[in-house]
Structure formats: C-alpha cells, structure tokens
Scaffold this active site. Structure first.
Site, PDB file in Angstrom:
ATOM      1  CG  ASP A 143      -2.213   0.739   1.026  1.00 46.92           C
ATOM      2  OD1 ASP A 143      -2.340   1.470   0.027  1.00 46.92           O
ATOM      3  OD2 ASP A 143      -3.111   0.634   1.892  1.00 46.92           O
ATOM      4  CG  HIS A 191      -3.296   2.801   5.959  1.00 40.68           C
ATOM      5  ND1 HIS A 191      -4.606   2.644   6.342  1.00 40.68           N
ATOM      6  CD2 HIS A 191      -3.224   2.371   4.667  1.00 40.68           C
ATOM      7  CE1 HIS A 191      -5.298   2.148   5.343  1.00 40.68           C
ATOM      8  NE2 HIS A 191      -4.483   1.963   4.306  1.00 40.68           N
ATOM      9  CG  HIS A 226      -2.686   3.310  -3.122  1.00 40.08           C
ATOM     10  ND1 HIS A 226      -3.409   3.774  -2.043  1.00 40.08           N
ATOM     11  CD2 HIS A 226      -2.595   4.359  -3.989  1.00 40.08           C
ATOM     12  CE1 HIS A 226      -3.716   5.045  -2.229  1.00 40.08           C
ATOM     13  NE2 HIS A 226      -3.249   5.417  -3.408  1.00 40.08           N
ATOM     14  CD  GLU A 249      -6.829  -0.388   3.768  1.00 41.14           C
ATOM     15  OE1 GLU A 249      -5.694  -0.604   3.268  1.00 41.14           O
ATOM     16  OE2 GLU A 249      -7.493   0.634   3.520  1.00 41.14           O
ATOM     17  CD  GLU A 277      -3.178   5.152   1.674  1.00 41.36           C
ATOM     18  OE1 GLU A 277      -4.084   5.555   0.922  1.00 41.36           O
ATOM     19  OE2 GLU A 277      -2.741   3.974   1.645  1.00 41.36           O
ATOM     20  CG  HIS A 303      -7.912   4.898   4.404  1.00 46.50           C
ATOM     21  ND1 HIS A 303      -6.572   5.221   4.337  1.00 46.50           N
ATOM     22  CD2 HIS A 303      -8.121   3.968   3.431  1.00 46.50           C
ATOM     23  CE1 HIS A 303      -5.999   4.528   3.376  1.00 46.50           C
ATOM     24  NE2 HIS A 303      -6.913   3.753   2.815  1.00 46.50           N
TER      25      HIS A 303
END
Length: 272
Positions: free
Chosen positions: A8, A104, A60, A134, A10, A115
């Site tokens: 990902d 993240h 992502h 996640e 972030e 998020h």
C-alpha cells in the site's frame, strides 16, 4: 518457498498527504517511487531469506501504482482490478506467507492517513464485534487460505493497533505519527534498509508464524461515513439497517464478507 508481498502507499516513509496518494499530480509520482523502493526492499529481503518466488500485490487505489519495469525483475506483479481477493490476491497461489508493506492505521485511528478500504465510504468495520483495519481484514482473508502475516511496515499508530492481533508478526516502523497528515519519518534509504532486514528475519521464521483466522459465520457491522451512504448500501436486500449510519450483514466466511465490503465500496462512487 513462495512469498506474497502486498504493498500500500499511506504507510510508506515520507508519505503524509492525500495528494501523495492520488494519481495525476507530481506529488503522487514521487510517492509511488517511494512505494516502489520499499516494495523492492521487501523483495530483496524475501530472496535473501531463501524465497524461491515472490509475488508483489499492488494494493493501493486502482492497483496500478508500481511501474512494472522498475520492479525487481525476480518478482512477479499482481496488478489491476477488480479481483476477488483484493489486497490479499496471491494467497491462493500456495504462498508460505504474506508481507504487508506501507500499511496504515484503521479509520478513526490516530495514524497518518488513517482509513479502512475506502475513506469516502467507511467509518468503521467490525467482524464478529472486532473492529478491524485493512491489515486485520486482509490478514484474516489470508488466514482463510492458510497464509500467515509474516511482516508489516508502517507508522507507530498502525503497529500499536495490530500487535495484539498479530503477536508473531514482524512489525517494521518507518515513521511516527503526530497527526492525520503529519509525523516524523525515516529517510527513504533508512526505511528500505529496515524493511529489507525485517523481511529477512520474518521470512526466515515463516514456519513458526501461526495463521490468524476467524471461523464463520462472520457478522459484519459497518458504519458508513454518512446516512446517505447507508441509504445506498441498504438497497442491497440482505443488509440490515441498525441506525442512521450503521448496518450489518452476515457472511458464511471471511472471503464472502470481504467481497461484499468491496462491492459496497464500489457502489459508494454513485454518491461522490
């Protein structure tokens, strides 16, 4: 021994602002190179530890961030969407473990760019009463395929959220969060060195890391970001409205729950 690396953006060192995560601007172009460097560090670490094959899941946004021509040539890239297993695609290939890079904090968490799956759509997601981000969601999906989460990198808030859920996972901190869009980061070079070393340690002990799994049925409780989104989601007949923003549904196992969540994420684009 085959290893899956899910990447990902972030949680990558040097990434702080939403603009860095959105294609179509110079900030994103720089950030995707930072993402690429951390992916390549993880690939190198997996091969250093004896991996025979490495799959890299571009995890992502549109899943087309990593320039394939710049990815370590020993790895195979999993890119594009839709795909049923999303951020955990590749677990079905018989891999010995999954490494999660650039992850993240969950939505409403205290990490940088926190998020869960879709920041526009979802405020909170819980499986059988356990609120998850996640890594938790896709770690459980990997577990359904018998794949343990060997290592994960990101900021300190992300790591603090997940240590109790995944106590045997090798966590690699590349930055410290001081707010949603601020923090203190290792240099990209130092972050890549830490990731490579951490992945070596993690893959070397892959056989000792237990699978994290959750038996079905799975009751998913989902808080939408707005009542309007809950209105939209509950057009799906099997979803039950709890209140203005919350709804729930039951899935037979984790994969079905994840696929439903990703369908709702796609639906949310109608209200953007």
């Amino acid at each position: 021994m085959q290893i899956l690396i899910s990447v990902d953006i972030e949680g990558v060192a040097g990434v702080y602002h939403p603009e860095q995560t959105r294609a179509g601007n110079p900030e994103y172009e720089r950030a995707r190179r930072l993402m690429l460097a951390e992916a390549n560090a993880a690939i190198a670490g997996a091969f250093d530890a004896g991996a025979s094959a490495v799959y890299v899941n571009d995890s992502h946004g549109g899943f087309r961030n990593l320039p394939p021509e710049l990815l370590d040539e020993r790895a195979q890239a999993i890119q594009g969407k839709p795909r049923y297993l999303s951020m955990a695609a590749g677990c079905e290939l018989g891999v010995a473990g999954m490494v999660c890079i650039g992850y993240h904090s969950r939505s409403k968490g205290r990490g940088i760019l926190a998020h869960t799956i879709n920041s526009f759509a979802f405020a909170r997601i819980a499986f059988n009463g356990q609120e998850l981000g996640e890594l938790g969601i896709y770690g459980l999906l990997a577990g359904q395929y018998g794949v343990p989460v060997l290592a994960a990198s990101g900021d300190d808030a992300f790591i603090e959220e997940h240590r109790a859920l995944l106590p045997a996972t090798e966590f690699i901190q590349v930055k410290r969060a001081s707010g949603f869009g601020s923090g203190i980061s290792l240099s990209p070079q130092a972050a890549c060195a830490a990731i490579r070393a951490g992945v070596v340690r993690a893959v070397a002990r892959a056989s000792q890391v237990p699978v994290w799994a959750m038996a079905g049925p799975i009751e998913v409780t989902l808080q939408a970001q707005t009542p309007a989104l809950a209105d939209l989601f509950c057009q799906w007949p099997t979803l039950q409205r709890c209140d203005g923003e919350r709804l729930r549904f039951t899935a037979p196992e984790v994969e079905s729950a994840v696929r439903m969540i990703n369908c709702l994420s796609a639906m949310s684009s109608m209200l953007r």
